[in-house]
Design an enzyme around this catalytic site. Structure first.
Site, mmCIF file in Angstrom:
data_model
loop_
_atom_site.group_PDB
_atom_site.id
_atom_site.type_symbol
_atom_site.label_atom_id
_atom_site.label_comp_id
_atom_site.label_asym_id
_atom_site.label_seq_id
_atom_site.Cartn_x
_atom_site.Cartn_y
_atom_site.Cartn_z
ATOM 1 N N GLU A 1 -9.645 5.897 2.958
ATOM 2 C CA GLU A 1 -10.651 4.849 3.471
ATOM 3 C C GLU A 1 -9.495 3.703 3.923
ATOM 4 O O GLU A 1 -8.558 3.603 3.177
ATOM 5 C CB GLU A 1 -11.530 4.200 2.309
ATOM 6 C CG GLU A 1 -11.062 3.367 1.293
ATOM 7 C CD GLU A 1 -9.904 3.843 0.289
ATOM 8 O OE1 GLU A 1 -9.897 5.210 0.564
ATOM 9 O OE2 GLU A 1 -9.512 3.092 -0.270
ATOM 10 N N LYS B 1 0.803 -1.275 -0.074
ATOM 11 C CA LYS B 1 0.036 0.092 0.228
ATOM 12 C C LYS B 1 0.722 1.253 -0.061
ATOM 13 O O LYS B 1 0.362 2.374 -0.692
ATOM 14 C CB LYS B 1 -0.938 -0.108 1.170
ATOM 15 C CG LYS B 1 -1.922 -0.955 1.263
ATOM 16 C CD LYS B 1 -2.870 -0.614 -0.072
ATOM 17 C CE LYS B 1 -4.157 -1.674 0.138
ATOM 18 N NZ LYS B 1 -5.017 -1.626 -1.109
ATOM 19 N N SER C 1 1.473 -9.768 -0.933
ATOM 20 C CA SER C 1 1.521 -8.290 -0.807
ATOM 21 C C SER C 1 1.342 -7.744 0.669
ATOM 22 O O SER C 1 1.586 -6.150 0.847
ATOM 23 C CB SER C 1 0.046 -7.873 -1.361
ATOM 24 O OG SER C 1 -1.152 -9.003 -0.488
#
Lengths: 393, 243
Positions: A111, A89, A377
């Site tokens: 969010e 991210k 990830s």
């Protein structure tokens, strides 16, 4: 990079800008600023320096030998779990946070579902001196409590969202409502390849660093491209990142793994490409889990990051055009994979990434003798509360 | 231009009978009614209307039931009063289009108010097969550029919905100087009324809206009154606006 989206923000028939008229001018400004930011040498230097010195890129490509042996395949993991803050991210958050400064804005909102994007955004806000507010569904604040504390420690305001299903989709609604009021000085730092144009394009581009690195690393390691590239898909940002440089490459099969949840029954899963149909939500025309009337259906996944009823528009395009294939992995299979990777490789994966891994393990015949690139990830520390509950540790 | 004032009610909220009674009573004073069709993720609405939508969805009430009520309203309210449907794009996307068009034409539904469909996506909705007789209402906002106001004003049908503030339904009405200038620009270029909405909850704000625009739309205030005192609450609120 591909030519899509077109200048109206469409990937084929998916995408677009289904938002309040109030936001159109801001979206145009973001798009314009983004193009200029990408061409600005100074900004690009700043971004790559932060990606290397701060985020820890390039991330390693790791050959998981024991897992490979067990599955009879050659499995490589792109170690996005080693990026600062624990997931891919940050790649996008750094890019968009720099873009926020470049546009002269002083506040970011975001969010978050699993909390990873919230943490990444809070981190970038601290780094660049931006005000930060993160919207998070009440249910998620409870099941991902370590990340709520991290965001607060980083100086962000965390606003629990009590409307609707109190998960990721409601956090997006709350952030969009805030942005409609505050768009003049605030940038909405969307964490996935969802939302109105230009977000699906921008987030994909910032995440494409994953496959830009992996492509060369894989060739260095194996002398060729992989047979399969596998990633989990919630909104689809890590998959978009690892698919970006493999799209249309001969012999490379792209596999997105959706959350199969408890069963294929309505409300039991979050697998929109497998069980949904097109609709319009959160600013784009895309696949969606919805009722006959068009209301968004409740969804479920053991992983908060995949617990989302829609998917990025580009994945809908990949799905319909056959560029990628989308499969499912159940909660149980993901939890098994979570334990398995911890035990045989000493890596505790995020529950999201465990879905990609779970598919691999459950379908090992499909991958026998193949070279597989899996996007790991994120790391699983944040999942400990739910793991304690599910695995009874 | 003749004033064009409208009010919003969520279809069949809080129940079918109260909705029909309120709609009929309101139409004695207002020129048009906006009937809300509930959607699960109403991003342009504040808590009051979003909660009302969720209440209807929880009871499994949607367009099928609301359309029956509209037929009842049409039997009593004259054809000179206009009715619009207010919902989100995904509800229209999922309509059985032939049936939907027939209903709208038979009941003289003037248009669709879709707050997540900006000017640039109107064509997408039209391409779903929405009959040309059903207008798709254009929005303008304090954020609209002068060029887009002029372009949109020239092609607008029925009326222009000028969202008088940045934000969602239920906020405060307080247009700044630049917004007032944009409202005038819209009026100069449009052949249809420029109606102000969002944040209009009292006689005072309605009077201001009528002064600077060609009319006003109010909604959240009525839903609040229905919530607190049912039909009587609605009627009292209505009187505040018109007596």
């Amino acid at each position: 990079m591909t030519a899509l989206p077109d200048n109206r923000g469409y990937f084929g028939k998916f995408g677009g800008r289904f938002v309040a008229e109030t936001l159109i001018k801001t979206l145009n400004e973001v798009e314009e600023a983004y193009h200029s930011f990408m061409k600005d040498e100074n900004q690009q230097k700043k971004l790559s320096k932060l990606l290397s010195d701060y985020a820890g890129r390039p991330t390693p490509l790791y050959h998981a030998e024991r897992l490979s042996e067990k599955l009879g395949a050659s499995i490589y993991m792109k170690r996005e779990d080693l990026v600062h803050t624990g997931s891919h991210k940050l790649n996008n958050a750094l890019g968009q946070a720099l873009l926020t400064k470049y546009m002269g804005k002083t506040r970011v909102i975001a969010e978050t579902g699993a909390g990873q994007h919230g943490v990444a955004t809070a981190t970038c806000a601290a780094l660049l001196g931006l005000e930060c507010e993160v919207f998070m569904g009440r249910v998620d604040t409870e099941r991902q409590s370590p990340n709520v504390k991290r965001m607060k420690l980083l100086g962000a305001k965390v606003t629990p969202v009590d409307s609707g299903s109190r998960t990721l989709k409601d956090a997006i609604n709350a952030a969009m409502r805030d942005w409609t009021k505050t768009c003049q000085g605030t940038h909405y730092l969307i964490g996935s390849v969802v939302g109105a144009h230009p977000f699906p394009m921008m987030v994909r581009d910032f995440q494409s660093v994953i496959s830009r690195e992996a492509k060369n690393q894989f060739i260095d390691a194996e002398g060729s491209d992989p047979d399969y590239v596998v990633a989990c898909v919630g909104g689809g940002s890590n998959a978009a990142g690892i698919f970006a440089h493999y799209k249309g490459v001969d012999g490379v099969k792209l596999l997105g793994v959706e959350a199969g949840g408890r069963s294929s029954k309505d409300g039991d899963h979050s697998a929109k490409l497998n069980y949904g149909r097109p609709g319009i939500i959160h600013g784009n025309h895309t696949y969606l889990l919805q009722t006959r009337e068009g209301n968004v259906m409740p969804v479920h996944s053991v992983s908060a990051g995949l617990d989302y009823p829609a998917v990025g528009a580009e994945h809908s395009y990949f799905y319909e055009s056959g560029i990628a294939e989308y499969v499912t992995c159940t909660d149980k299979e993901a939890l098994n994979a979570f334990r398995e990777l911890s035990l045989i490789e000493g890596i505790i994966p995020a529950l999201e990434s465990s879905h990609a891994l779970g598919y691999l393990i459950e379908n090992k015949d499909r991958f026998a003798g193949k070279r597989v690139l899996l996007n790991l990830s994120g790391r699983g520390d944040k999942d400990m509360p739910i793991i304690e509950e599910e695995l009874g540790l | 231009m003749k004033k064009y004032n409208g009010f919003y009610l969520m279809g069949n909220y809080p129940d079918k009978e109260t909705f029909i009674k309120s709609a009929v009573e309101g139409l004695k004073h207002f020129d048009f009614l906006e009937v809300g069709i509930p959607f699960s993720d109403p991003i342009a609405d504040g808590e009051t209307i979003a909660d009302a939508a969720q209440f209807m969805i929880d009871q499994n009430i949607g367009f099928a039931e609301i359309s029956e009520s509209i037929k009842e309203i049409r039997k009593t309210s004259g054809a000179e009063k206009d009715i619009y449907l207010m919902t989100y794009s995904n509800i229209i996307y999922n309509m059985e289009m032939q049936q939907f068009n027939s209903f709208c034409i038979e009941q003289n539904i003037k248009g669709l108010i879709l707050p997540d469909v900006p000017f640039c996506e109107k064509e997408f909705i039209r391409a779903l097969g929405v009959d040309m007789k059903i207008n798709i209402i254009s929005f303008m906002t304090p954020e609209s550029s002068d060029d887009s106001i002029i372009e949109s004003a020239k092609s607008a049908d029925s009326f222009i919905y000028f969202i008088s503030m940045r934000g969602i339904t239920g906020g405060e009405f307080n247009p700044d100087t630049d917004t007032m200038r944009k409202i005038s620009l819209a009026k100069e270029n449009a052949s249809v009324p420029v109606v102000l909405g969002f944040g209009i909850r009292s006689r005072r704000s309605a009077d201001t809206a009528i002064k600077i625009g060609d009319g006003f739309i109010t909604g959240t205030a009525f839903i609040e009154s229905l919530n607190s005192s049912g039909y009587n609450g609605f009627k009292n609120r209505l009187q505040e606006f018109f007596i």
